[in-house]
Design a protein around this motif. Sequence first.
Motif, PDB file in Angstrom:
ATOM      1  N   VAL A 172       0.844  -1.198   0.000  1.00  0.00           N
ATOM      2  CA  VAL A 172       0.000   0.000   0.000  1.00  0.00           C
ATOM      3  C   VAL A 172       0.877   1.245   0.000  1.00  0.00           C
ATOM      4  N   HIS A 173       0.574   2.195  -0.890  1.00  0.00           N
ATOM      5  CA  HIS A 173       1.181   3.528  -0.772  1.00  0.00           C
ATOM      6  C   HIS A 173       0.232   4.375   0.060  1.00  0.00           C
ATOM      7  N   ALA A 174       0.664   4.733   1.257  1.00  0.00           N
ATOM      8  CA  ALA A 174      -0.160   5.504   2.194  1.00  0.00           C
ATOM      9  C   ALA A 174      -0.351   6.932   1.684  1.00  0.00           C
TER      10      ALA A 174
ATOM     11  N   PRO B  72       9.402   3.943   5.136  1.00  0.00           N
ATOM     12  CA  PRO B  72       9.635   5.332   4.721  1.00  0.00           C
ATOM     13  C   PRO B  72      10.393   5.335   3.386  1.00  0.00           C
ATOM     14  N   GLU B  73       9.907   6.163   2.461  1.00  0.00           N
ATOM     15  CA  GLU B  73      10.464   6.173   1.104  1.00  0.00           C
ATOM     16  C   GLU B  73      11.605   7.185   0.992  1.00  0.00           C
ATOM     17  N   THR B  74      12.627   6.842   0.217  1.00  0.00           N
ATOM     18  CA  THR B  74      13.671   7.821  -0.085  1.00  0.00           C
ATOM     19  C   THR B  74      13.073   8.865  -1.028  1.00  0.00           C
TER      20      THR B  74
ATOM     21  N   ILE C 180      11.260  -1.555  -3.903  1.00  0.00           N
ATOM     22  CA  ILE C 180      11.861  -0.544  -4.780  1.00  0.00           C
ATOM     23  C   ILE C 180      10.788   0.181  -5.601  1.00  0.00           C
ATOM     24  N   HIS C 181      10.933   1.499  -5.697  1.00  0.00           N
ATOM     25  CA  HIS C 181      10.160   2.290  -6.656  1.00  0.00           C
ATOM     26  C   HIS C 181      11.101   2.724  -7.769  1.00  0.00           C
ATOM     27  N   LEU C 182      10.619   2.674  -9.004  1.00  0.00           N
ATOM     28  CA  LEU C 182      11.520   2.953 -10.120  1.00  0.00           C
ATOM     29  C   LEU C 182      10.782   3.627 -11.274  1.00  0.00           C
TER      30      LEU C 182
ATOM     31  N   CYS D 230       6.827   0.038 -10.512  1.00  0.00           N
ATOM     32  CA  CYS D 230       7.106   1.073 -11.495  1.00  0.00           C
ATOM     33  C   CYS D 230       6.210   2.288 -11.268  1.00  0.00           C
ATOM     34  N   GLU D 231       6.820   3.469 -11.310  1.00  0.00           N
ATOM     35  CA  GLU D 231       6.080   4.730 -11.146  1.00  0.00           C
ATOM     36  C   GLU D 231       6.229   5.623 -12.368  1.00  0.00           C
ATOM     37  N   SER D 232       6.564   5.019 -13.518  1.00  0.00           N
ATOM     38  CA  SER D 232       6.697   5.798 -14.743  1.00  0.00           C
ATOM     39  C   SER D 232       5.303   6.163 -15.262  1.00  0.00           C
TER      40      SER D 232
ATOM     41  N   PHE E 291       5.332   5.054   2.800  1.00  0.00           N
ATOM     42  CA  PHE E 291       4.874   6.430   3.061  1.00  0.00           C
ATOM     43  C   PHE E 291       6.020   7.418   2.889  1.00  0.00           C
ATOM     44  N   HIS E 292       5.650   8.678   2.612  1.00  0.00           N
ATOM     45  CA  HIS E 292       6.634   9.754   2.510  1.00  0.00           C
ATOM     46  C   HIS E 292       6.884  10.275   3.917  1.00  0.00           C
ATOM     47  N   PRO E 293       8.128  10.247   4.401  1.00  0.00           N
ATOM     48  CA  PRO E 293       8.349  10.515   5.819  1.00  0.00           C
ATOM     49  C   PRO E 293       8.121  11.960   6.257  1.00  0.00           C
TER      50      PRO E 293
END
Length: 282
Positions: free
Chosen positions: A69-71, A147-149, A217-219, A260-262, A108-110
Amino acid sequence: MTLSFRFGTVGSPIKTPKKPGGSVGAIIFSREIGLDALELGWVQSVRVSVETCALIKETAAAQDVGVSVHAPYYINLNASDEEWPKSRQRLMDAAHYGNLAGASDIIFHPGSYFEQPSIDVLKIAIPRLQGCVDELRATDNPVILRPETMGKSAMLGSLEDTLEMARQIPGVLPCLDFAHLHARPGDGTVNSYDEWSTRLEQYGLTLGDSALEQLHIHLSGIEYGPKGEKNHLPISESDFDLDGLFRAMSAFNAAGRILCESPIMEEDALLMRKTWQVISGQ
Ligand SMILES: [Zn+2]
């Protein structure tokens, strides 16, 4: 054939048919086109029923698609004392309903530094995050919080920040967004076999080699300026060195999931899968 990585998209693939649609349709469609992971994009808010969660979980198990899940975006571990309870609730809702939907990982985005030094911000962020994990475990919720970079240098979420949170809190691991790591310095660096190798080595040394076998991984390709990320791009329209990254990941025997987030989500997810097969020899 089983690969060391599952591949999928963040949010439903673009060509998901209207029926049955939704996350259930996205899971079935992902499997049909050769993908085996899906990150549910609950990025505005968490609005899902217990019944829908049960259906997502059942479908994902039947299709063998790994769910995360992407919060919601509006989470900030460095929020003011007044704002923090609302941020916290969004993260806990994503974790609660995500677990019901069969998700193993909550991304999540920290948050933001608000121009404070990272070391001071982490002193606020880490106890708050620890409190979230404690509460989840007290309710038998086993999800990993990731937490995402982040792609902008003003945001909490350097590789070092996420590694420090993960090092201090069992149940927390980074979500490695390699496009963001490339965009963050803003000068085109962090985009070569050697630079990726250094970072994977740092990851393994900090969290143990077994953590390299459960990467999340997100790419995508990415456009950036001096302050970092501007927007995501298709891999082929960007300067991203996918071969260099995958060669480094293969050398470190990395495994896990790649989402993938393209803008051309499933097309690039399948390109990544194909490229990984060639480079890793799997
Ligand atoms: Zn994200």
